[in-house]
Design an enzyme around this catalytic site. Structure first.
Site, PDB file in Angstrom:
ATOM      1  N   THR A  94      12.106   1.560 -11.949  1.00 39.18           N
ATOM      2  CA  THR A  94      12.833   2.750 -12.224  1.00 39.18           C
ATOM      3  C   THR A  94      13.196   3.368 -11.310  1.00 39.18           C
ATOM      4  O   THR A  94      12.323   4.245 -10.811  1.00 39.18           O
ATOM      5  CB  THR A  94      12.199   3.429 -13.707  1.00 39.18           C
ATOM      6  OG1 THR A  94      12.198   2.590 -14.651  1.00 39.18           O
ATOM      7  CG2 THR A  94      13.226   4.210 -13.947  1.00 39.18           C
ATOM      8  N   LYS A  96      19.161   2.495 -17.356  1.00 42.05           N
ATOM      9  CA  LYS A  96      17.901   3.101 -17.665  1.00 42.05           C
ATOM     10  C   LYS A  96      17.732   4.611 -17.916  1.00 42.05           C
ATOM     11  O   LYS A  96      17.226   5.150 -18.540  1.00 42.05           O
ATOM     12  CB  LYS A  96      16.820   2.647 -16.501  1.00 42.05           C
ATOM     13  CG  LYS A  96      15.537   3.028 -16.642  1.00 42.05           C
ATOM     14  CD  LYS A  96      14.864   2.347 -18.164  1.00 42.05           C
ATOM     15  CE  LYS A  96      13.457   3.106 -18.320  1.00 42.05           C
ATOM     16  NZ  LYS A  96      12.342   2.338 -17.424  1.00 42.05           N
ATOM     17  N   LYS A 117       9.363  12.049 -13.337  1.00 41.48           N
ATOM     18  CA  LYS A 117      10.127  11.305 -12.409  1.00 41.48           C
ATOM     19  C   LYS A 117      11.418  10.642 -12.666  1.00 41.48           C
ATOM     20  O   LYS A 117      12.453  10.869 -11.980  1.00 41.48           O
ATOM     21  CB  LYS A 117       9.159  10.103 -11.685  1.00 41.48           C
ATOM     22  CG  LYS A 117       9.807   9.425 -10.457  1.00 41.48           C
ATOM     23  CD  LYS A 117      10.227   8.081 -10.807  1.00 41.48           C
ATOM     24  CE  LYS A 117       9.448   7.299 -11.479  1.00 41.48           C
ATOM     25  NZ  LYS A 117      10.234   5.670 -11.514  1.00 41.48           N
TER      26      LYS A 117
END
Length: 289
Positions: A98, A173, A241
């Site tokens: 990711t 995502k 994050k």
């Protein structure tokens, strides 16, 4: 059977690579920064391990990466001894990290310059999804490369979709993480409210989960949340994050994300409570401190 390299054996990558070997039947070579973990993987699954990403990628048809962030990804792909220095023309690089859409486009260009294909393919489903081989994989890239890669990715996935050109997988995502942030905060507040109201949370969820309020988070996390257990999934550090990537992209594209920004701050409070490694459902902890 294809010759496959897998770079990064964390809580996600370790089982994903295992499915490529066991379920996919591929010849798998792994690389991990901590060599002991790569050796343990080989002992459990067979295959082989390499001492550098480039060595692992040598002569591979497909190279998977699943690391921590943009900098880690650049290090194992375009850095010294990165996979692109070892990949043969026609091979395909599939990134399951990711990361930002920016680095996805950067790697797509670098792969193209080497005569290789590239797919950004972040995953959703958490550690359990990786271990059970039922991840959702959101892909960005050209259709021809995707069609070549999909049968290999299928080894650890239950849903694989092409969302658009390079970077579109990462953008999808981000949409996924926006949804999760809002859902978990709503569920945390609902459980908190229900407790304060003296309700039996299990009975409440049994009823409302069958209606419009139902969600994966409710079905799979309400019991552990209600008893203050937060070691069942994706860590708060990693969610922050991801949300930083989301909020940075929103500044670039002009999207307004007030709830996401607020929930990101709430996760910061959870970190201060000592919950850096708690799972994302720990938003409830800050309401009950």
């Amino acid at each position: 059977m294809a010759k496959v390299a897998f770079i990064g054996l964390g809580v996600m990558g370790y089982p994903m690579a295992g499915h490529l070997k066991a379920k996919g039947g591929h010849d798998v070579t792994v690389y991990n920064r901590t060599t002991a973990k790569a050796e343990a993987w080989v002992k459990q699954h067979g295959g082989s391990h390499a001492l550098t990403p480039a060595e692992a990628a040598n002569d591979a048809d497909f190279v998977f990466t699943c690391v921590g962030n943009d900098d880690d990804l650049r290090s194992v792909t375009i850095g010294e001894n990165g996979v692109l220095s070892g990949m043969k023309p026609g091979a395909i690089l599939i990134d399951n990290t990711t990361a930002s859409a920016e680095v996805a486009r950067e790697l797509a260009a670098a792969a193209e310059a080497k005569g290789c294909g590239f797919i950004d393919a972040p995953v959703s489903g958490g550690q359990a999804g990786a271990e059970n081989g039922v991840l959702t994989v959101m892909c960005g890239g050209d259709e021809k490369t995707f069609e070549q890669a999909k049968p290999v990715i299928d080894a650890f996935a239950r849903m694989v979709g092409l969302m658009g050109p390079a970077g579109a997988g990462q953008l999808t995502k981000m949409v996924n993480q926006i949804c999760i942030a809002g859902l978990v905060q709503g569920l945390a507040e609902a459980i908190h409210f229900g407790k304060k109201a003296g309700l039996d949370i299990e009975k409440v969820v049994e009823v409302i989960s069958k209606g419009a309020a139902g969600s994966w988070q409710m079905e799979n996390r309400h019991k552990t949340m209600a008893v203050g257990k937060y070691d069942f999934g994706f860590a708060v550090d990693w969610m922050r994050k991801d949300l930083d990537i989301v909020l940075t992209e929103a500044k670039s594209n002009g999207a307004t994300l007030p709830v996401t920004a607020l929930v990101d701050q709430f996760y910061g409070e959870v970190q201060k409570l000592g919950g850096k490694r708690w799972d994302t459902s720990s938003l409830l902890a800050r309401l009950e401190k």
